[in-house]
Design a protein around this motif. Structure first.
Motif, PDB file in Angstrom:
ATOM      1  N   THR A  14       0.841  -1.190   0.000  1.00 14.33           N
ATOM      2  CA  THR A  14       0.000   0.000   0.000  1.00 14.33           C
ATOM      3  C   THR A  14       0.878   1.243   0.000  1.00 14.33           C
ATOM      4  O   THR A  14       1.911   1.276   0.674  1.00 14.33           O
ATOM      5  CB  THR A  14      -0.922   0.029   1.238  1.00 14.33           C
ATOM      6  N   ARG A  72      -8.868  -4.874  -0.117  1.00 15.61           N
ATOM      7  CA  ARG A  72      -9.185  -3.450  -0.157  1.00 15.61           C
ATOM      8  C   ARG A  72      -7.912  -2.595  -0.248  1.00 15.61           C
ATOM      9  O   ARG A  72      -7.862  -1.615  -0.978  1.00 15.61           O
ATOM     10  CB  ARG A  72      -9.962  -3.113   1.118  1.00 15.61           C
ATOM     11  N   ALA A  76      -3.189  -0.252  -3.349  1.00 17.47           N
ATOM     12  CA  ALA A  76      -3.990   0.966  -3.345  1.00 17.47           C
ATOM     13  C   ALA A  76      -3.152   2.117  -2.787  1.00 17.47           C
ATOM     14  O   ALA A  76      -2.096   1.904  -2.201  1.00 17.47           O
ATOM     15  CB  ALA A  76      -5.239   0.774  -2.486  1.00 17.47           C
ATOM     16  N   LYS A  93      -7.535   8.402  -9.626  1.00 20.51           N
ATOM     17  CA  LYS A  93      -8.795   7.644  -9.712  1.00 20.51           C
ATOM     18  C   LYS A  93      -9.334   7.641 -11.142  1.00 20.51           C
ATOM     19  O   LYS A  93      -9.737   6.609 -11.660  1.00 20.51           O
ATOM     20  CB  LYS A  93      -9.850   8.255  -8.786  1.00 20.51           C
ATOM     21  N   HIS A  97      -6.589   4.157 -11.211  1.00 14.39           N
ATOM     22  CA  HIS A  97      -5.845   3.709 -10.040  1.00 14.39           C
ATOM     23  C   HIS A  97      -6.781   3.562  -8.844  1.00 14.39           C
ATOM     24  O   HIS A  97      -7.804   4.232  -8.744  1.00 14.39           O
ATOM     25  CB  HIS A  97      -4.721   4.701  -9.699  1.00 14.39           C
ATOM     26  N   ASP A  98      -6.401   2.667  -7.939  1.00 16.09           N
ATOM     27  CA  ASP A  98      -7.182   2.414  -6.734  1.00 16.09           C
ATOM     28  C   ASP A  98      -6.740   3.376  -5.644  1.00 16.09           C
ATOM     29  O   ASP A  98      -5.642   3.251  -5.099  1.00 16.09           O
ATOM     30  CB  ASP A  98      -6.972   0.964  -6.291  1.00 16.09           C
ATOM     31  N   ILE A 100      -7.903   5.156  -2.003  1.00 16.93           N
ATOM     32  CA  ILE A 100      -8.818   5.100  -0.870  1.00 16.93           C
ATOM     33  C   ILE A 100      -8.648   6.374  -0.058  1.00 16.93           C
ATOM     34  O   ILE A 100      -7.543   6.683   0.396  1.00 16.93           O
ATOM     35  CB  ILE A 100      -8.518   3.879   0.023  1.00 16.93           C
TER      36      ILE A 100
END
Length: 150
Positions: A14, A72, A76, A93, A97-98, A100
């Motif tokens: 991450t 999840r 990310a 986004k 791309h992921d 959060i």
């Protein structure tokens, strides 16, 4: 019956940035996280239950943690939704791309508290989350214990 602790380790990659931080971690960067999840409970004693002798099937624990955390978070970018990187987040986004956006500073300390809440909510009533250990690097980690948060 004795209470037994069961631990399973998970890994995920991450990226994050610490909004307002006064060091290098204010920049977007990534980690290879390792998460140890320990639950506590009594082994099943019903001999007719296919999971007899288990506190929880490691596969069942894996499903919970993968759904709530790993799938999840893996690959990310985690950012505080108040970050000045919001334009970058929106661009990423829109490029597929992921990203959060969370309502907390994405430190290991805050991430592990979030994970504890997510995992605990999915466990059966007779199994409790005992502790979490989130390794950000080989020498730095955060720990969460249920006994500290009762």
């Amino acid at each position: 019956m004795a209470k037994i602790r069961i631990t399973k380790q998970f890994t995920f990659e991450t990226a994050h940035a610490l909004y307002g931080y006064d060091g290098k971690c204010r920049n977007v960067h990534g980690h290879s996280y390792k998460l140890d999840v320990t639950v506590i409970g009594e082994p099943i004693t019903d001999r007719n239950n296919v999971k007899c002798g288990m506190v929880i099937d490691f596969g069942d624990l894996k499903k919970i943690v993968k759904t709530e955390v790993v799938d999840r978070m893996d690959h990310a970018i985690l950012l505080n939704k108040e970050t000045p990187h919001i334009e970058l987040a929106e661009h990423l986004k829109s490029s597929g791309h992921d990203v959060i956006l969370v309502d907390y500073q994405p430190t290991s300390e805050n991430m592990i508290a979030d994970f504890a809440s997510r995992i605990s909510s999915k466990l059966n009533a007779d199994i409790k989350l005992h502790s979490l250990k989130l390794r950000e690097t080989g020498t730095a980690f955060a720990e969460w214990f249920a006994s500290d948060n009762a």
